[in-house]
Design an enzyme around this catalytic site. Structure first.
Site, PDB file in Angstrom:
ATOM      1  CB  SER A 120      43.931  39.677  30.064  1.00 20.15           C
ATOM      2  OG  SER A 120      42.596  39.887  30.458  1.00 20.15           O
ATOM      3  CG  ASP A 171      39.486  32.871  30.685  1.00 20.61           C
ATOM      4  OD1 ASP A 171      38.937  33.537  31.581  1.00 20.61           O
ATOM      5  OD2 ASP A 171      40.413  33.323  29.979  1.00 20.61           O
ATOM      6  CG  HIS A 202      41.813  35.369  32.634  1.00 16.89           C
ATOM      7  ND1 HIS A 202      41.473  35.441  31.302  1.00 16.89           N
ATOM      8  CD2 HIS A 202      42.272  36.616  32.958  1.00 16.89           C
ATOM      9  CE1 HIS A 202      41.703  36.653  30.844  1.00 16.89           C
ATOM     10  NE2 HIS A 202      42.197  37.377  31.827  1.00 16.89           N
TER      11      HIS A 202
END
Length: 224
Positions: A120, A171, A202
């Site tokens: 991320s 996601d 995610h």
């Protein structure tokens, strides 16, 4: 104002030297996502390298107020102003953390090579460090990330690192389009990018880690 000097890194000089790896092995640096900690990446690092080909290093981001989260203070590599495709970005914060990491990791970067990666925000920072901050890398691993400052992505140099990008089709934090945009821009600028998508949100799944492990082997990112 955020403290970008990283005064309390949870590691000691030499702690990245992994028992069982060759002394001149590359260092695999994995950076965690927003609000997380280095522990989140330690298990991923071990799964990426069960044969102990690399030294491993994870770090904790400094705590700072994050605009996206209404100013709440949390571990973050830089401020996040938004996650929309046209959101402004904290270029100054990225520059500051890059300077701090460069100074802190000088002993590691003088070794036989560095593999950058993360999840991320940590994945985005890994791309930033290689593309914009002159971090020489032998490979970059992007897990559910995005391409920062994509409007000013520099052309690939002759020694640009190959990039692995894994992303979830479900996601809801960074939609799959972010990976597709990043791949298109990077390839247009001459980077070698391997993109894989997975039926996940995610997160990181074992199949993705296995693909990244194969990518490292195929890219010959191993001790000589």
């Amino acid at each position: 104002m955020a403290d970008d000097s990283l005064p309390a890194l949870d590691w000691a000089p030499g702690s990245w030297q992994r028992p069982g790896a060759q002394a001149d092995a590359p260092v695999l640096l994995l950076l965690h996502g927003l609000g997380a900690s280095q522990e989140d990446m330690q298990a991923v690092a071990e799964l990426l390298d069960p044969q102990r080909r690399y030294h491993l290093l994870t770090l904790n981001a400094p705590r700072r107020a994050v605009t996206l989260n209404r100013g709440y203070v949390m571990p973050a590599w830089y401020d996040l102003l938004g996650l929309g495709p046209d959101s402004a970005e904290d270029d100054a914060g990225m520059q500051a953390i890059a300077r701090s990491l460069h100074a802190a990791l000088a002993p590691v970067m003088r070794g036989s090579g560095l593999i950058l990666g993360g999840f991320s925000q940590g994945a985005a920072l890994s791309l930033y460090l290689h593309l914009h901050a002159s971090f020489a890398a032998r490979a970059v691993l992007v897990f559910s990330g995005y391409l920062p400052l994509r409007q000013v992505t520099p052309p690939a140099s002759d020694n640009a690192a190959p990039i692995f990008w894994g992303h979830g089709t479900y996601d809801d934090v960074l939609p799959l389009e972010y990976a597709q945009w990043g791949e298109e821009i990077l390839q247009r600028q001459g980077y070698a990018v391997t993109c894989r998508d997975y039926p996940m949100g995610h997160s990181i799944v074992p199949e993705e880690i296995a693909a990244a492990r194969e990518f490292l082997a195929a890219s010959a990112v191993q001790p000589t």
